[in-house]
Design a protein around this motif. Structure first.
Motif, mmCIF file in Angstrom:
data_model
loop_
_atom_site.group_PDB
_atom_site.id
_atom_site.type_symbol
_atom_site.label_atom_id
_atom_site.label_comp_id
_atom_site.label_asym_id
_atom_site.label_seq_id
_atom_site.Cartn_x
_atom_site.Cartn_y
_atom_site.Cartn_z
ATOM 1 N N PHE A 1 -12.603 -14.390 0.772
ATOM 2 C CA PHE A 1 -13.117 -13.186 0.122
ATOM 3 C C PHE A 1 -12.706 -11.926 0.894
ATOM 4 O O PHE A 1 -12.410 -10.894 0.288
ATOM 5 N N ILE B 1 -9.254 -11.166 -0.121
ATOM 6 C CA ILE B 1 -9.195 -10.498 -1.428
ATOM 7 C C ILE B 1 -9.457 -9.007 -1.259
ATOM 8 O O ILE B 1 -8.745 -8.174 -1.832
ATOM 9 N N LEU B 2 -10.457 -8.671 -0.466
ATOM 10 C CA LEU B 2 -10.759 -7.254 -0.203
ATOM 11 C C LEU B 2 -9.523 -6.538 0.334
ATOM 12 O O LEU B 2 -9.134 -5.472 -0.158
ATOM 13 N N VAL C 1 -6.609 -6.244 -2.227
ATOM 14 C CA VAL C 1 -6.823 -5.244 -3.271
ATOM 15 C C VAL C 1 -6.773 -3.831 -2.700
ATOM 16 O O VAL C 1 -6.142 -2.941 -3.267
ATOM 17 N N TRP C 2 -7.430 -3.596 -1.573
ATOM 18 C CA TRP C 2 -7.513 -2.239 -1.011
ATOM 19 C C TRP C 2 -6.476 -1.983 0.080
ATOM 20 O O TRP C 2 -6.347 -0.862 0.544
ATOM 21 N N PRO D 1 -15.716 -0.405 -1.436
ATOM 22 C CA PRO D 1 -14.912 -1.607 -1.711
ATOM 23 C C PRO D 1 -15.563 -2.881 -1.161
ATOM 24 O O PRO D 1 -15.544 -3.923 -1.824
ATOM 25 N N VAL E 1 -16.643 -6.037 -3.570
ATOM 26 C CA VAL E 1 -16.170 -7.410 -3.361
ATOM 27 C C VAL E 1 -17.357 -8.328 -3.080
ATOM 28 O O VAL E 1 -17.465 -9.418 -3.647
ATOM 29 N N THR F 1 -18.471 -11.514 -5.460
ATOM 30 C CA THR F 1 -18.391 -12.907 -5.004
ATOM 31 C C THR F 1 -19.550 -13.756 -5.504
ATOM 32 O O THR F 1 -19.476 -14.985 -5.439
ATOM 33 N N GLY G 1 -21.342 -8.262 1.426
ATOM 34 C CA GLY G 1 -20.556 -7.029 1.286
ATOM 35 C C GLY G 1 -20.822 -6.062 2.427
ATOM 36 O O GLY G 1 -19.888 -5.461 2.974
#
Length: 163
Positions: A80, A83-84, A87-88, A100, A104, A108, A147
């Motif tokens: 995860f 992924i953060l 994407v960013w 962000p 995320v 999740t 997060g």
């Protein structure tokens, strides 16, 4: 290589924050901590082609299920975090921001709602549990804390890099 290391550190840190929340939640509210052994059992049964259970606790125990579950838990947190950052971008590592990370973290919650809970016999979004709304709320809070953990771990990595 630094991006990979930072992703690992952020994912591990965020997952650790989530686990610390679980312990605190148990101390303050008496809510049991997640049993990652059941996750390990679920994953181990997949190697035999069984992906869904009526009740994972009633399924046959598997040697090493606790270890499998905890490893899967931390690998998921690292994924995860990846992924953060995917994407960013790596710029997020250099300048972590809360929005962000929270987006995320909250997103999740789809994993347990749509994959884990149905696969382990609890139904989509805990629909087959004794108190689905309470379970959903706890999942949402826990993933929001994850997060926050992404953000806090990102800030810690940023601080570490500036030393």
């Amino acid at each position: 290589m630094n991006s990979l290391l930072f992703t690992l550190l952020i994912g591990i840190g965020a997952t650790g924050v989530m686990d610390a929340w679980g312990v605190l939640r148990k101390l303050l509210f008496g809510i049991p901590t997640p049993n990652y052994g059941m996750v390990g059992r679920w994953i181990a049964h997949m190697s035999h082609g069984q992906f869904r259970h009526n009740a994972i606790a009633a399924s046959a125990q598997v040697s090493g299920e606790e270890v499998i579950g905890w490893i899967a838990h931390y690998l998921t947190g690292i994924s995860f975090a990846a992924i953060l950052i995917a994407v960013w971008g790596n710029g997020w590592i250099q300048n972590p921001t809360i929005v962000p990370a929270l987006l995320v973290g909250i997103a999740t919650v789809a994993a347990p709602f749509l994959i884990m809970q149905p696969g382990m016999g609890a139904g989509v979004a805990a629909s087959k549990t004794k108190n689905p709304n309470a379970a959903r709320l706890q999942s949402l809070i826990t993933h929001t804390v994850f997060g926050v953990g992404l953000y806090a771990s990102g800030k810690a990595v940023q601080l570490f890099c500036s030393m």
